[in-house]
Design a protein around this motif. Sequence first.
Motif, PDB file in Angstrom:
ATOM      1  N   HIS A  31       0.880  -1.169   0.000  1.00  0.00           N
ATOM      2  CA  HIS A  31       0.000   0.000   0.000  1.00  0.00           C
ATOM      3  C   HIS A  31       0.916   1.217   0.000  1.00  0.00           C
ATOM      4  O   HIS A  31       1.903   1.264   0.737  1.00  0.00           O
ATOM      5  N   VAL A  32       0.611   2.188  -0.851  1.00  0.00           N
ATOM      6  CA  VAL A  32       1.407   3.409  -0.942  1.00  0.00           C
ATOM      7  C   VAL A  32       0.465   4.594  -0.744  1.00  0.00           C
ATOM      8  O   VAL A  32      -0.529   4.727  -1.466  1.00  0.00           O
ATOM      9  N   ILE A  33       0.800   5.428   0.225  1.00  0.00           N
ATOM     10  CA  ILE A  33       0.008   6.619   0.513  1.00  0.00           C
ATOM     11  C   ILE A  33       0.819   7.832   0.090  1.00  0.00           C
ATOM     12  O   ILE A  33       1.913   8.069   0.603  1.00  0.00           O
ATOM     13  N   CYS A  34       0.297   8.588  -0.851  1.00  0.00           N
ATOM     14  CA  CYS A  34       0.943   9.839  -1.268  1.00  0.00           C
ATOM     15  C   CYS A  34       0.353  10.961  -0.422  1.00  0.00           C
ATOM     16  O   CYS A  34      -0.847  10.990  -0.152  1.00  0.00           O
ATOM     17  N   GLN A  35       1.211  11.883  -0.030  1.00  0.00           N
ATOM     18  CA  GLN A  35       0.788  12.935   0.884  1.00  0.00           C
ATOM     19  C   GLN A  35       1.441  14.250   0.508  1.00  0.00           C
ATOM     20  O   GLN A  35       2.585  14.275   0.077  1.00  0.00           O
ATOM     21  N   CYS A  36       0.673  15.334   0.641  1.00  0.00           N
ATOM     22  CA  CYS A  36       1.211  16.676   0.399  1.00  0.00           C
ATOM     23  C   CYS A  36       0.600  17.615   1.440  1.00  0.00           C
ATOM     24  O   CYS A  36       0.226  17.170   2.523  1.00  0.00           O
ATOM     25  N   ALA A  37       0.476  18.875   1.132  1.00  0.00           N
ATOM     26  CA  ALA A  37      -0.068  19.839   2.087  1.00  0.00           C
ATOM     27  C   ALA A  37      -1.583  19.717   2.223  1.00  0.00           C
ATOM     28  O   ALA A  37      -2.124  19.756   3.327  1.00  0.00           O
TER      29      ALA A  37
END
Length: 141
Positions: A96-102
């Motif tokens: 599982h890959v969670i991409c995150q930003c502001a």
Amino acid sequence: MEAKILTFVQAQWPLLLAAVALIIMIFKGPLTRKAAGISEVDAKTAVQLINHEEAVVIDVREQKEWAQGHLPGARHIPLGDLPKYMKDLEKHRGHHVICQCASGMRSARAAASLKKAGFDKIYSLKGGISAWRGAGLPVEK
């Protein structure tokens, strides 16, 4: 009355154009994510994926933003650099890959890029680090 409306539109066309563009931007994000098959996860679900599924977190913000605090254990890959790291990310293809930003906009674009590259378990953190902090979850520097 029609003449007043026409006069207003002629005089304020830049403002009206900006308003239409803003409305499109507001609604395009969620529609684009759905069309690309990108799932959004809230902070609580992200914690469960990290703790129970060993999810990989990729922070796609810029260096200055990263330095102000990031999710514990997150990997920093600015959105613009993501293509350079695709080969290195191959080892996480089955995870599982969670991409995150502001706020969730850049992370949705990163998730779409990973989905296009063949990653299946891709998520965008809904609300980004702002939502993470809002949920009272820890950040590290």
